[in-house]
Structures are given as structure tokens and as C-alpha cells.
Design a protein around this motif. Sequence first.
Motif, PDB file in Angstrom:
ATOM      1  N   PRO A 140       4.517   5.889   2.884  1.00  0.00           N
ATOM      2  CA  PRO A 140       5.620   4.920   3.520  1.00  0.00           C
ATOM      3  C   PRO A 140       5.065   3.417   3.773  1.00  0.00           C
ATOM      4  CG  PRO A 140       5.341   6.519   4.985  1.00  0.00           C
ATOM      5  CD  PRO A 140       4.469   7.151   3.710  1.00  0.00           C
ATOM      6  N   ARG A 141       5.913   2.455   3.507  1.00  0.00           N
ATOM      7  CA  ARG A 141       5.307   1.160   3.909  1.00  0.00           C
ATOM      8  C   ARG A 141       5.088   1.114   5.411  1.00  0.00           C
ATOM      9  NH1 ARG A 141       6.903  -3.885   0.977  1.00  0.00           N
ATOM     10  NH2 ARG A 141       6.596  -5.720   2.487  1.00  0.00           N
TER      11      ARG A 141
ATOM     12  N   MET B 119       0.764  -0.937   0.040  1.00  0.00           N
ATOM     13  CA  MET B 119       0.042   0.056  -0.049  1.00  0.00           C
ATOM     14  C   MET B 119       1.073   1.300  -0.046  1.00  0.00           C
ATOM     15  SD  MET B 119      -3.695  -0.596   2.134  1.00  0.00           S
ATOM     16  CE  MET B 119      -2.944  -1.241   3.603  1.00  0.00           C
ATOM     17  N   GLU B 120       2.073   1.283  -0.573  1.00  0.00           N
ATOM     18  CA  GLU B 120       2.868   2.316  -0.903  1.00  0.00           C
ATOM     19  C   GLU B 120       1.961   3.155  -1.852  1.00  0.00           C
ATOM     20  OE1 GLU B 120       6.738   2.052  -1.737  1.00  0.00           O
ATOM     21  OE2 GLU B 120       7.370   0.672   0.038  1.00  0.00           O
TER      22      GLU B 120
ATOM     23  N   MET C  99       7.827   6.741 -12.340  1.00  0.00           N
ATOM     24  CA  MET C  99       6.765   5.724 -12.647  1.00  0.00           C
ATOM     25  C   MET C  99       6.397   5.054 -11.118  1.00  0.00           C
ATOM     26  SD  MET C  99       6.082   2.943 -15.367  1.00  0.00           S
ATOM     27  CE  MET C  99       7.442   2.058 -14.755  1.00  0.00           C
ATOM     28  N   ALA C 100       5.163   5.060 -10.978  1.00  0.00           N
ATOM     29  CA  ALA C 100       4.588   4.178 -10.010  1.00  0.00           C
ATOM     30  C   ALA C 100       4.118   2.664 -10.110  1.00  0.00           C
ATOM     31  CB  ALA C 100       3.345   5.069  -9.100  1.00  0.00           C
ATOM     32  N   THR C 101       4.101   1.862  -9.167  1.00  0.00           N
ATOM     33  CA  THR C 101       3.651   0.525  -9.560  1.00  0.00           C
ATOM     34  C   THR C 101       2.161   0.634  -9.967  1.00  0.00           C
ATOM     35  OG1 THR C 101       5.085  -0.354  -8.129  1.00  0.00           O
ATOM     36  CG2 THR C 101       3.418  -1.782  -8.712  1.00  0.00           C
TER      37      THR C 101
ATOM     38  N   ARG D 280       6.302  13.051  -5.083  1.00  0.00           N
ATOM     39  CA  ARG D 280       7.580  12.712  -4.379  1.00  0.00           C
ATOM     40  C   ARG D 280       7.109  11.274  -3.587  1.00  0.00           C
ATOM     41  NH1 ARG D 280       9.222  16.413   0.947  1.00  0.00           N
ATOM     42  NH2 ARG D 280      11.231  15.386   1.243  1.00  0.00           N
ATOM     43  N   ARG D 281       8.332  10.603  -3.755  1.00  0.00           N
ATOM     44  CA  ARG D 281       8.394   9.270  -3.302  1.00  0.00           C
ATOM     45  C   ARG D 281       9.515   9.141  -2.112  1.00  0.00           C
ATOM     46  NH1 ARG D 281       9.302   3.536  -6.436  1.00  0.00           N
ATOM     47  NH2 ARG D 281       8.516   2.069  -4.624  1.00  0.00           N
ATOM     48  N   LYS D 282       8.760   8.700  -1.007  1.00  0.00           N
ATOM     49  CA  LYS D 282       9.411   8.946   0.389  1.00  0.00           C
ATOM     50  C   LYS D 282      10.280   7.399   0.590  1.00  0.00           C
ATOM     51  CE  LYS D 282       5.887  11.514   2.401  1.00  0.00           C
ATOM     52  NZ  LYS D 282       4.461  11.265   2.839  1.00  0.00           N
TER      53      LYS D 282
END
Length: 313
Positions: free
Chosen positions: A197-198, A95-96, A153-155, A123-125
Motif C-alpha cells: 500500500p502507498r 513504492m507500491e 499487470m504491475a508497473t 493480490r493488490r491492496k
Amino acid sequence: MPIYNDGYLAEDFCKEFESVFKAVFETEELWQYAEIVFVNDGSSDDSFGQLRALCQRYPFVGAIDLSRNFGQHVAVSCGYRHARGQYVGVLNVDMEDHPSQLAVLLEALKSNDADFSGGRYRRRKRKVVSAITSKAFSGLLNLFTGYSVPLDMATARVVTRRFVDAYNQLTEKSRYIPGLEAWLGFRRVWTTVEHRPRSRGRSSYNFRRRLVLAVDSIISFSDLPLKLAVLFGASVAALGFLMTATLIIGKHIFKNFQVGFTSTISTIVLMGGVQIMVIGVASLYIGRILREVQDRPLYVVRETIMNREQPGK
């Protein structure tokens, strides 16, 4: 949704998915409209046992157990093969990318009359090293293949049934999903999604697995390494010709001219290294040809638990 030793996260995901899409479809009978297909990619823990329990608890959940670990991209390919909906989404169980982002991508897909709707992070943490290696991998793949896979790119992605049917016709054994999606073409749209964040556990997608995937993907989508090997070999040959010419001229001009031991050994080592490298690059492609010629199944399913009803109202 691929699962590898993280089945313990699946129940939380199902709860979030149920909450989001009951609101989207305005129904309490979610199983008539949507399904989740978990693909257990040879987990070494009891992930499939946990998925089996979820299939009994949630009528919209199905699970496929692969006989061993075939890799994330093969597991997603298996999910594409078994998904039955008019629209198909891909997401990780950590669920990121929250399930609500699938609804955003679905809306973007419909409003733009597209066949592929992908997410891009604002923005990716994550750790600096992970961010650098991930962007370097995507950039390198774009360079070698000529595709334009976004570096951020996101999943999360949502595609149409037409897109999935085209993907399922692909026969190669080595899979890199973003590259294959780019090769398929179709109209694509990109939408900004939020990264979270995971919450629990740790990702198994480490630097070594990224490196292996990078090499595998480049070989699958480009013959540029072979062309570079030829170019490099030609350059070394030209350098060797110049060195030989220099030695011949020096021998005739200077008295008591004697070739040094160091230059001789250096030349031998250099040429040997170039030959080994070129043969190694060619061997990677020959190995890939062997895998394709063997024509083994892309994956082997050990057990399947799927609901009988057809979603897609």
C-alpha cells in the motif's frame, strides 16, 4: 521513473534503491553499476527542486525536467530515451512496487533469456472501484486490440537494451506503454510481485484520467470502433427499411391508416443520434491523424541533470 507532484517520495525511494542494489551488486560504488533517471512531468510543486538536491546527494541519480505535463506514458518514454544501462527498469516512486522487485524481475529476465520481464500481482491492496475500473480498462483494450495485456499487470518491469532501442524507434505521439510493448513482440516473461500500500500521499491517476487513457489507447491501437460504427449504421439502416416496409404495407391493408407522430419523431431522433455518433468516432481518428501529421516533438525537456559516468558494469 515518472514524477508528478510526488517528488517528496523520491528520497525514501533512493534510500531503498541504494540498500537493495548495493547488496545485489556487492559494491559500495553503486553509481558504477546503476542509475536512477527521474522524469519530472511538469509538476506544479517543487518536485524538481527536490530531485535536484537528490542528484547532488546521490551520484547514481539523474533528473529530467519536462517543460509541462505530457502524461505518464510520455514521461516513461523520455526515461527510456535517456536511460543508458544494459537493462532498464520502470517503477513508480510511491513504492507500491518495492525496488527489490526489480532485482526479482532482472533475475527472471536473465534466467529465461527474455527481453521483457513484467510483474503480475498476486493480490493488490486498493479500493474496489479502482480495481474494477483498472481491470475493465485492460480487458477492453485487449478486446479492441487483440493484445494480451494481463489484467493484474504491475508497473514494475525490466527490459533489455535491445528492447529499449526498438522502443525508441517508435514515432507515434500517443503513447500507451503496455500496448506498445505488446506490439514490439520479443520474448516476454511474467513474474509474481508483491504489492504494498502507498505509504504517503494520494495517487493522481483517477477515474477520469483512466477513461481518457482508455479512449486514447483504443484509438491508437485499433480501428475496430470504426468498423463497429459501420456495422451499427448498417443495422439501423436495415431497421429503418423494415419500418418503412411495415408502414407501406399497413397503409394498403388497413383503412384510415395514419402514421403516428411519436414514431416519426423517434425515427428522426434515432437516425440523428446514429449520425452524430458515427461522425464523432470518425472525428477522433481524424484528430489523431492531425496530431501525427503535425509531427511535433513527443516532449520538450526544460533541464537535464545526469551523471557523466556510464553505468552498466
